[in-house]
Design an enzyme around this catalytic site. Structure first.
Site, PDB file in Angstrom:
ATOM      1  N   ASP A 191       0.864  -1.175   0.000  1.00  0.00           N
ATOM      2  CA  ASP A 191       0.000   0.000   0.000  1.00  0.00           C
ATOM      3  C   ASP A 191       0.902   1.227   0.000  1.00  0.00           C
ATOM      4  OD1 ASP A 191      -2.393   1.612   0.375  1.00  0.00           O
ATOM      5  OD2 ASP A 191      -3.268  -0.159   1.333  1.00  0.00           O
ATOM      6  N   ASP A 213      -3.005   4.614  -2.445  1.00  0.00           N
ATOM      7  CA  ASP A 213      -4.070   5.205  -1.637  1.00  0.00           C
ATOM      8  C   ASP A 213      -4.462   6.596  -2.154  1.00  0.00           C
ATOM      9  OD1 ASP A 213      -5.514   4.798   1.004  1.00  0.00           O
ATOM     10  OD2 ASP A 213      -4.564   6.727   1.433  1.00  0.00           O
ATOM     11  N   HIS A 222     -11.256  -2.915   2.885  1.00  0.00           N
ATOM     12  CA  HIS A 222     -11.252  -2.557   4.307  1.00  0.00           C
ATOM     13  C   HIS A 222     -12.073  -1.300   4.603  1.00  0.00           C
ATOM     14  CE1 HIS A 222      -8.386  -0.006   2.378  1.00  0.00           C
ATOM     15  NE2 HIS A 222      -8.318   0.750   3.446  1.00  0.00           N
ATOM     16  N   ASP A 223     -12.588  -0.636   3.566  1.00  0.00           N
ATOM     17  CA  ASP A 223     -13.408   0.566   3.749  1.00  0.00           C
ATOM     18  C   ASP A 223     -14.883   0.307   3.480  1.00  0.00           C
ATOM     19  OD1 ASP A 223     -11.141   2.159   4.248  1.00  0.00           O
ATOM     20  OD2 ASP A 223     -10.871   2.603   2.116  1.00  0.00           O
ATOM     21  N   GLU A 262      -6.348   3.999  -6.115  1.00  0.00           N
ATOM     22  CA  GLU A 262      -7.671   4.242  -5.545  1.00  0.00           C
ATOM     23  C   GLU A 262      -8.156   5.603  -6.049  1.00  0.00           C
ATOM     24  OE1 GLU A 262      -9.920   4.418  -1.220  1.00  0.00           O
ATOM     25  OE2 GLU A 262      -7.955   5.297  -1.438  1.00  0.00           O
TER      26      GLU A 262
END
Ligand code: GLC
Ligand code: CA
Length: 558
Positions: A100, A203, A332-333, A259
């Site tokens: 990440d 991210d 995870h969101d 993302e």
């Protein structure tokens, strides 16, 4: 059309949220050695790449998305030697590791920010975004922060200036207008690649470039605006990503995914173009918005399947031959897909989890599986004081405490949509804490681990796990799943998601019932008595009756 072939198009990615995956030393927190101990499990599932959510040194304001040192491991996760062992074992099992990359912001504990804060003359000052107060205005502009229910500008008393943080005030934004920041980030990426990692999930990457005029956004309430529409995809971001590609990525065989919320297929084509290299693929968010309501994603409305089909199909159609899709229901969101788009009742949980897997893995793009999705793990239902996630807690504060929303209403939304639904301990077995930890877990383990767990599923040919394993395996043998053209059938049907995939010699017919209703739909003549590639009931009914949450894929030669 012949699409360009690439290993990352043919791969299936598995996302690990390390804190909640597997605890090896009983301190209640998942860790690297825990991951290493489960690599055989992942190899058995058949995935090719692990996307590892952040494992770097962090004060954990946002569970590792606030990084204090990009080149050190978070104490609670282990050591660099643990990391190296994990990487080596993953590679020996044929699994690649995608890190990440969180470079829109750092933690306020990062050395660069600690220096930057020392004052306007510090050489690190311009690593971050500082602004003087503007006459007659409370803040330099009206953007509201993503977490924290306030401005994105935080006042620094000693220098009488504000610094920018799109997220929590402990997460200051890096200044990408400063070329030194590029050099730092690129150097860091190169060192990880030299170590042997295989790529990056980036991210909120489409936020890194800010319009230098910092224009106000449209007000959401009396004080603050939503910064996303103003900040996302500022044109310079493409310059930065091309530079990143040319200075770093082009020297390695990597997988990259950005993302990118608030992004249209038009813009995604620029990010993922195979000639102007920036990224391999992006995470788009259109299908994550199909069950939004007046308070954005804080809503408990079930989606209308027609909206989901329209959202997915737009991306399938528009990127075909022009870019590449990532495919996901979960991360995870996001809440658990079986609770959100399927049905997590005892009766339908397994069948609907398999249906969702079918629907996603048969589409064009690289599929992502989020830890526990392959077991059909579900949402949780807690009291507000049991939640851990900064976004959930801040949103509750904003809506209930500040704006006076009925707490019960807000809790319904939280139960349905909180990010914490994804962050409960991984359910490995029916033992205490689902086998996630022998100690006290940092966050709840869903009590349904007694029924839903890996140990009971890996050897059961009818489990959700075995079904996912089959889906992943089929991808390796059926290039049409990877490269075939997608076509949506019956766009107006409210219950059934039906589409085909076609390449030069093969066609697939994919049917998924998103409801608990029985329906009828005749199998098209061309697919009568053809091979059933996969099905979540024994076999499709010859008379065209479609059972609740039924899914099947038929295959024919052309
Ligand atoms: C991304 C991450 C999310 C994090 C945010 C800020 O959206 O996925 O978990 O809170 O960025 O880093
Ligand atoms: Ca641990």
């Amino acid at each position: 059309m012949d699409l360009i072939k690439a290993w990352w198009k043919e791969a299936v990615v598995y996302q690990i949220y390390p804190k909640s995956f597997c605890d090896s030393n009983g301190d209640g927190i998942g860790d690297l050695n825990g991951i290493t101990s489960k690599l055989e499990y992942l190899a058995d599932l058949g995935i090719n790449v692990i996307w590892l959510s952040p494992i770097y040194k962090s004060p954990n304001v946002d569970n590792g998305y606030d990084i204090a040192d990009y080149e050190a491991i978070m104490d609670s996760f282990g050591t660099m030697e643990d990391f190296d062992r994990m990487l080596e074992k993953a590679h020996s099992l044929g699994i690649k590791i995608m890190m990440d990359l969180v470079v829109n912001h750092t933690s306020d504990q990062h050395r660069w920010f600690q220096e930057s804060k020392k004052g306007p003359d510090n050489p690190y000052r311009d690593y971050y975004i500082w602004k003087k107060p503007v006459e007659g205005r409370k803040y330099p502009n009206n953007w509201g922060a993503s977490f924290g229910a306030g401005s994105v500008w935080e006042w620094d008393e000693p220098s009488q200036m504000y610094y920018l943080h799109l997220f929590a005030k402990e997460m200051p934004d890096l200044n990408w207008a400063n070329p030194k920041v590029h050099e730092e980030v690129f150097g860091m990426m190169r060192r990880w690649l030299e170590k042997g990692v295989d790529g990056f999930r980036m991210d909120v990457i489409n936020l890194i470039s800010k319009d230098p005029t910092f224009p106000d956004g449209e007000l959401l309430n009396h004080e603050y605006s939503d910064f996303y529409p103003v900040v996302t995809n500022h044109p310079e971001v493409h310059t930065y990503l091309r530079e990143m590609y040319n200075k770093v990525l082009k020297d390695y065989d990597t997988i990259t995914v950005g993302e990118c919320c608030c992004t249209s297929p038009e813009v995604a084509k620029i990010y993922t173009s195979e000639t102007e290299r920036e990224l391999n693929m992006i995470f788009q968010f259109d299908h994550m918005g199909v069950d939004n309501g007046p308070h954005g994603r804080w809503c408990d409305r079930r989606m209308d399947l027609r909206d989901l089909k329209a959202a997915m199909s737009k991306w399938q159609d528009e990127l075909y031959g022009q870019g590449w899709n990532s495919l996901y229901w979960n991360n995870h969101d996001q809440p658990r897909c079986v609770s959100r788009f399927g049905n997590d009742s005892d009766e339908y949980r397994e069948i609907s989890a398999k249906m969702l897997g079918t629907c996603l893995h048969m589409m064009q793009g690289t599929p992502y599986v989020y830890q526990g999705e392959e077991l059909g793990m579900t949402n949780i239902c807690l009291d507000i004081n049991e939640y851990e996630d900064i976004e959930t807690l801040d949103t509750y504060y904003q809506y209930v405490t500040v704006e006076g929303m009925d707490p019960e209403e807000m809790m319904r939304y939280i139960h349905y949509k909180s990010r914490d639904n994804a962050r409960t301990g991984m359910q490995w077995s029916a033992e205490k804490n689902g086998g996630f930890t022998s100690g006290t877990p940092w966050f709840t383990v869903n009590p349904n681990y007694t029924k839903i767990n890996a140990a009971s599923q890996v050897n059961d040919p009818n489990s959700v796990f075995s079904y996912y394993k089959k889906l992943i395996h089929l991808r390796k043998e059926n290039p049409v799943m990877v490269y075939g053209k997608y076509e949506l059938l019956l766009p107006e049907d409210e219950d059934l998601y039906v589409y085909t995939r076609t390449d030069d010699d093969t066609q697939l017919y994919v049917l998924c019932n998103f409801t608990d209703k029985e329906r009828t739909l005749a199998i098209p003549d061309a697919f009568r008595d053809t091979e059933v590639l996969i099905a979540n009931y024994d076999a499709p009914n010859a008379d065209g009756t479609i059972r609740p949450y039924e899914a099947f894929v038929l295959k024919r030669s052309l």
